[in-house]
Design an enzyme around this catalytic site. Sequence first.
Site, PDB file in Angstrom:
ATOM      1  N   LYS A 153      -8.543   6.993   8.072  1.00  0.00           N
ATOM      2  CA  LYS A 153      -8.946   5.445   8.355  1.00  0.00           C
ATOM      3  C   LYS A 153      -9.419   5.113   9.518  1.00  0.00           C
ATOM      4  O   LYS A 153      -9.898   4.070   9.881  1.00  0.00           O
ATOM      5  CB  LYS A 153      -7.250   4.624   8.403  1.00  0.00           C
TER       6      LYS A 153
ATOM      7  N   GLY B 261      -5.519  -3.331  -1.218  1.00  0.00           N
ATOM      8  CA  GLY B 261      -4.482  -3.563  -2.266  1.00  0.00           C
ATOM      9  C   GLY B 261      -4.441  -5.197  -2.729  1.00  0.00           C
ATOM     10  O   GLY B 261      -3.732  -5.527  -3.446  1.00  0.00           O
TER      11      GLY B 261
ATOM     12  N   ASP C 244       2.799  -1.666   8.402  1.00  0.00           N
ATOM     13  CA  ASP C 244       1.896  -2.088   7.342  1.00  0.00           C
ATOM     14  C   ASP C 244       0.580  -1.040   7.363  1.00  0.00           C
ATOM     15  O   ASP C 244       0.897  -0.396   8.450  1.00  0.00           O
ATOM     16  CB  ASP C 244       1.213  -3.382   7.330  1.00  0.00           C
ATOM     17  N   GLY C 245      -0.032  -0.973   6.328  1.00  0.00           N
ATOM     18  CA  GLY C 245      -1.167   0.175   6.443  1.00  0.00           C
ATOM     19  C   GLY C 245      -2.326  -0.649   6.617  1.00  0.00           C
ATOM     20  O   GLY C 245      -2.527  -1.730   6.993  1.00  0.00           O
TER      21      GLY C 245
ATOM     22  N   GLU D  89      -0.057 -10.536   4.067  1.00  0.00           N
ATOM     23  CA  GLU D  89       0.032  -9.459   5.273  1.00  0.00           C
ATOM     24  C   GLU D  89      -0.144  -9.912   6.442  1.00  0.00           C
ATOM     25  O   GLU D  89       0.276  -9.795   7.847  1.00  0.00           O
ATOM     26  CB  GLU D  89      -0.845  -8.249   4.831  1.00  0.00           C
TER      27      GLU D  89
ATOM     28  N   GLY E  12       0.837  -1.242   0.010  1.00  0.00           N
ATOM     29  CA  GLY E  12      -0.089   0.035   0.134  1.00  0.00           C
ATOM     30  C   GLY E  12       1.032   1.283   0.103  1.00  0.00           C
ATOM     31  O   GLY E  12       2.186   1.021   0.361  1.00  0.00           O
ATOM     32  N   SER E  13       0.290   2.332  -0.210  1.00  0.00           N
ATOM     33  CA  SER E  13       0.919   3.808  -0.485  1.00  0.00           C
ATOM     34  C   SER E  13       1.638   4.194   0.902  1.00  0.00           C
ATOM     35  O   SER E  13       2.742   4.554   0.812  1.00  0.00           O
ATOM     36  CB  SER E  13       0.116   4.753  -0.942  1.00  0.00           C
TER      37      SER E  13
END
Length: 218
Positions: A122, A98, A82-83, A104, A28-29
């Site tokens: 979020k 994603g 991680d996102g 993950e 992810g971004s």
Amino acid sequence: TNRNGKEKVAAEIAAKVKDGDVLGVGSGSTSYLALLAIAERVKKEKLNIRAIPTSLEISMFCSKWGIPLTTLFEHKPNWLFDGADEVDPNKSLIKGRGGAMFKEKLLMSCSPINYIIVDESKIVDKLGTNFPVPIEVFPQALLHVEEELKKIGANEIVLRPAKGKDGPCITENGNLILDCRFNNMHSHFEKDIKAITGVIESGLFMGYNLEVLVAANN
Ligand code: DER
């Protein structure tokens, strides 16, 4: 501006890296920004670290920036970042926009310390507010899994379409993704989804030991 917030949190993650670390790297971004900051430190300080990637894209970034890759066959991660798509007050997550949630969650299950980096958008009171729950499904099991998901309260089930090709999105594990909304997701709902034969993994993360770092939308 929230990009600045994200870069600040990315720098916080990069500052945690120690020589010799084996890192689980989420997709992810936002994870990407942290990886960029880590790559800078590796280069400048000649850090000797390794990354266990959670997607092909992350593997490619690590190779491009000289962060050696390893696998769970050789190492367990010391820690992971991680996102997420949503974080609720119990630190339960929805992930998987994603499509990388299988690896993950696997890495998170193997990692003693997990940092989730998000921006304020979020943070939700209740999971499912803004994002569906992605569920990775073995292709042949599709109709069976859809039936079972309805039995446990799915009121919307969407087969995720591919971009750039006709037909459904195919994950890096060769499976399909159902984006689902549910009537009521109680506190062990992740297990109810996983109990359905044909479900490979879901993007519902409940009860993981994780720390959430929030980028201010300043
Ligand atoms: O797919 C994923 O689980 C990603 O971590 C995603 O949920 C967060 O991606 P973002 O940082 O680009 O919002």
